[in-house]
Enzyme design. Structure first.
Site, PDB file in Angstrom:
ATOM      1  N   LYS A  97       0.755  -1.312   0.083  1.00 27.43           N
ATOM      2  CA  LYS A  97      -0.019  -0.236   0.112  1.00 27.43           C
ATOM      3  C   LYS A  97       0.754   1.412   0.162  1.00 27.43           C
ATOM      4  O   LYS A  97       0.331   2.195  -0.420  1.00 27.43           O
ATOM      5  CB  LYS A  97      -1.096   0.096   1.274  1.00 27.43           C
ATOM      6  CG  LYS A  97      -2.231  -0.859   1.033  1.00 27.43           C
ATOM      7  CD  LYS A  97      -3.136  -0.792   0.096  1.00 27.43           C
ATOM      8  CE  LYS A  97      -4.096  -1.642   0.126  1.00 27.43           C
ATOM      9  NZ  LYS A  97      -5.161  -1.618  -1.030  1.00 27.43           N
ATOM     10  N   GLU A 119      -9.862   5.774   3.013  1.00 29.06           N
ATOM     11  CA  GLU A 119     -10.451   4.892   3.337  1.00 29.06           C
ATOM     12  C   GLU A 119      -9.715   3.509   3.658  1.00 29.06           C
ATOM     13  O   GLU A 119      -8.657   3.521   3.159  1.00 29.06           O
ATOM     14  CB  GLU A 119     -11.648   4.438   2.317  1.00 29.06           C
ATOM     15  CG  GLU A 119     -11.406   3.359   1.350  1.00 29.06           C
ATOM     16  CD  GLU A 119     -10.218   3.640   0.403  1.00 29.06           C
ATOM     17  OE1 GLU A 119     -10.122   5.294   0.200  1.00 29.06           O
ATOM     18  OE2 GLU A 119      -9.651   3.222  -0.266  1.00 29.06           O
ATOM     19  N   SER A 386       1.545  -9.583  -1.035  1.00 29.02           N
ATOM     20  CA  SER A 386       1.442  -8.366  -0.707  1.00 29.02           C
ATOM     21  C   SER A 386       1.486  -7.705   0.623  1.00 29.02           C
ATOM     22  O   SER A 386       1.897  -6.404   0.780  1.00 29.02           O
ATOM     23  CB  SER A 386      -0.087  -8.026  -1.351  1.00 29.02           C
ATOM     24  OG  SER A 386      -0.980  -8.716  -0.516  1.00 29.02           O
TER      25      SER A 386
END
Lengths: 404, 267
Positions: A97, A119, A386
């Site tokens: 991210k 969010e 990830s």
């Protein structure tokens, strides 16, 4: 440039469409802000100073390039193709991210916005946003469904430590989709001074494009590392898909190379036969939500359905529009792993490799294990790992009947 | 001439401004909606905006979010909403009805199917808040060919060249969103609305309605001086919510509010 390769396209088109998907389906108040963002981004995308600032932070703040690691014991366990892990879990803040939040925070800074909002579902994007807010001296507010606040307490605390305000969203299903609704509402009200850092490659144009571009560093590194480590490109790529930003980051540089197979793994929840899953590409149909047309989980009246996944980060009824296009044109295959399969993969990777994956990434590992067994030992699968699993320890302990 | 065009022409001839109340269909019960629509007309409504409930009303504040949740608790669908309009038309053939909501229920039904069913039911216009004119180009033909008015939003942030585009794309009226925010926001700034209306009028020849933040007769009257119609939503929906267990009390409360707005507008 090849002319007979059907995937040799430069998408999205000028209106932000990927085939029938994507676009900009928003209330009028946001149109000007999205126009401004698009104009700014298109200018900065080719700006040497902007790219240098982005690359510098990716290298020295995030810690890139992330390793490409051959999981030898996992490979031996599966008995087939060699499984390599792209270690996005080793990035600063523990997931992919951060690649995107660095890029968008730089955009916010350039546009003179002092406040950012985000969010979050699992909390990884919230943490990554709170982190860059601290790094760039921005005010940060994170919207998170109250169900997710409860199941991701550790990340909520991390965001608060980083100086962000976390707003628990009580509307609708109290998960990621509702957090996104609330972030949009806040943005529409504070559009003059606030930059909305969307966490996945979805939402109104230009978000799916710019998030993809920022995350594509993953796939470009894999292209280079593959040549360095095994002298060619992999046979297959595997990544989990919620909104799909880690997957599109890995896939995008490979779209024009159809000899490399791509598998996106959705959250199969309790199984695709019922409604308790979060697999719009596998079981949904195209519709419009959160500013884009894409595959959605909806009922026969077009109402968005609640979803279920063991992993908060995949618990979303939509998906990034580029994945919907890749599905439609057959360039990527979309499959699902159930909660149980993901949990099993979590334990396997932890025990065989000493790597604790996030529950989201565990879905990719689960499918890669099945896929590897069907392939030959001289073939190579690259799995996008990830994120790391620290945030999920409490969930896993509870499921395993351990009171941690 | 469309019912909407007719309504504005007739009001203009009388020197009046349009009063356009909004209610969410199926809130709090399906059978409450048609009687409420009739009560709105009796209290002085010129056009009714009938909300199609949606699970993810991104542009709405808490009041209309909760109205959608109440309506969806008993599965009020787009089919149901069209049936309500048809029932309303059995006793009223003049008052224009605009369906307001989000795109996905229409997308699911199919644009052509929806447009045909809407005309059949007696709908006059559609306002889909997440369908800007750029995205409507592929589907607007289904509406225009049936003389269904396409009502678009203009916001304080809308630039002049876009206002012009919206003015050309839309028909019936355009809906000016008086403030940056969601429905049910704080009271609007009348001077700010007046300045923006002046800008909008340069590019838009059809009537302009103003909504968001109009909750009293006084604000309605002040805003009406610079536009062609006032749209009142959350203030009415709040009364419906407060009287959710008593349909008669809800109608009385809503009639009183709408009646007072009518009086203020006509004063």
């Amino acid at each position: 440039m090849s002319t007979n390769n059907p995937f040799d396209l430069d998408l999205p088109d000028a209106r932000g469409h990927f085939g029938i998907h994507g676009g900009r389906f928003v209330s009028e108040t946001l149109s000007a802000a999205l126009d401004e963002l698009e104009t700014t981004y298109k200018k900065l995308r080719d700006d040497a100073d902007f790219q240098a600032a982005f690359d510098k932070d990716l290298a020295h703040y995030v810690g890139r390039p992330s390793p490409l690691y051959l999981a030898e014991r996992l490979t031996a366990h599966c008995g087939g193709a060699q499984i390599y892990l792209k270690r996005e879990d080793l990035n600063h803040t523990g997931a992919h991210k951060i690649n995107n939040t660095i890029g968008q925070a730089l955009l916010a800074k350039f546009m003179g916005k002092k406040k950012i909002i985000a969010e979050t579902g699992a909390g990884q994007h919230g943490v990554a946003s709170a982190t860059v807010a601290a790094r760039f001296g921005l005010e940060c507010k994170v919207f998170m469904g109250s169900t997710d606040v409860e199941r991701q307490k550790l990340n909520v605390y991390r965001m608060k430590l980083l100086g962000a305000e976390v707003e628990a969203v009580e509307s609708g299903t109290k998960t990621l989709k509702d957090a996104m609704n609330e972030a949009m509402r806040h943005w529409v009200t504070n559009v003059d001074d606030t930059f909305y850092i969307i966490g996945t490659a979805a939402g109104p144009h230009p978000y799916p494009m710019l998030v993809r571009d920022f995350q594509s560093v993953i796939g470009r590194e894999v292209q280079r590392q593959s040549v360095e480590q095994f002298g060619r490109q992999p046979d297959a790529l595997v990544a989990c898909v919620g909104g799909g930003s880690n997957a599109i980051g890995l896939f995008h540089p490979y779209i024009k190379h159809p000899e490399v197979a791509m598998y996106g793994v959705e959250a199969g929840g309790l199984g695709l036969d019922g409604d308790d899953h979060a697999a719009p590409l596998s079981k949904g149909r195209p519709g419009v939500l959160h500013g884009n047309r894409t595959y959605l989980m909806e009922d026969e009246n077009g109402q968005i359905m609640g979803t279920h996944s063991i992993s908060a980060g995949l618990d979303y009824p939509g998906v990034g529009p580029e994945h919907s296009w890749l599905k439609d044109v057959g360039r990527a295959q979309y499959v699902a792993a159930t909660d149980d399969e993901a949990l099993d993969a979590f334990h396997k990777l932890t025990q065989l490799e000493g790597i604790m994956p996030a529950l989201e990434s565990s879905h990719a590992v689960a499918y890669a294990m099945k896929l590897a067994a069907t392939m030959k030992p001289d073939q190579v699968i690259v799995v996008n790992l990830s994120g790391r699993g620290d945030k999920d320890i409490h969930t896993i302990a509870t499921l395993d009947g351990v009171t941690a | 001439m469309s019912r909407i065009k007719n309504a504005f022409a007739s009001l203009e001839a009388q020197g009046k401004k349009a009063l356009i109340p909004y209610i969410t269909a199926g809130d709090p019960q399906k059978d409450a909606t048609v009687p409420m629509m009739r009560a709105l007309v009796d209290a002085g409504a010129d056009i009714i905006e009938l909300g199609v409930p949606f699970s993810d009303p991104m542009a709405d504040g808490p009041t209309i979010q909760l109205a959608c949740e109440r309506a969806l608790a008993h599965n009020t669908s787009l089919h149901d909403v069209l049936a309500m309009v048809a029932e309303f038309r059995t006793t009223n053939s003049n008052t224009p009805i605009v369906l307001m909501g989000y795109l996905n229920p229409v997308e699911r039904m199919g644009y052509e199917t929806f447009a045909a069913a809407a005309v059949e039911a007696g709908v006059d216009g559609v306002l889909m808040v997440d369908l800007p004119p750029e995205e409507a180009v592929d589907v607007e033909g289904f509406f225009k060919s049936r003389d269904l008015d396409m009502i678009y939003l203009i916001a304080p942030t809308t630039k002049d060249e876009r206002i012009e585009r919206i003015g050309h794309a839309g028909s019936g009226y355009v809906y000016y969103v008086s403030l940056k925010g969601v429905t049910g926001s704080k009271a609007l700034d009348v001077d700010d609305v007046a300045r923006n209306l002046e800008r909008i009028r340069k590019h838009v020849s059809i009537p302009v309605g103003v909504g968001f933040g109009i909750n009293t007769g006084e604000t309605a009257a002040a805003v009406s001086k610079v536009c062609d119609g006032v749209i009142v939503g959350s203030a009415i929906v709040n009364l419906i919510a407060a009287n959710a267990d008593n349909a008669k009390a809800a109608q009385d409360a809503v009639s009183a509010l709408v009646g007072s707005m009518r009086t203020a507008l006509d004063a």
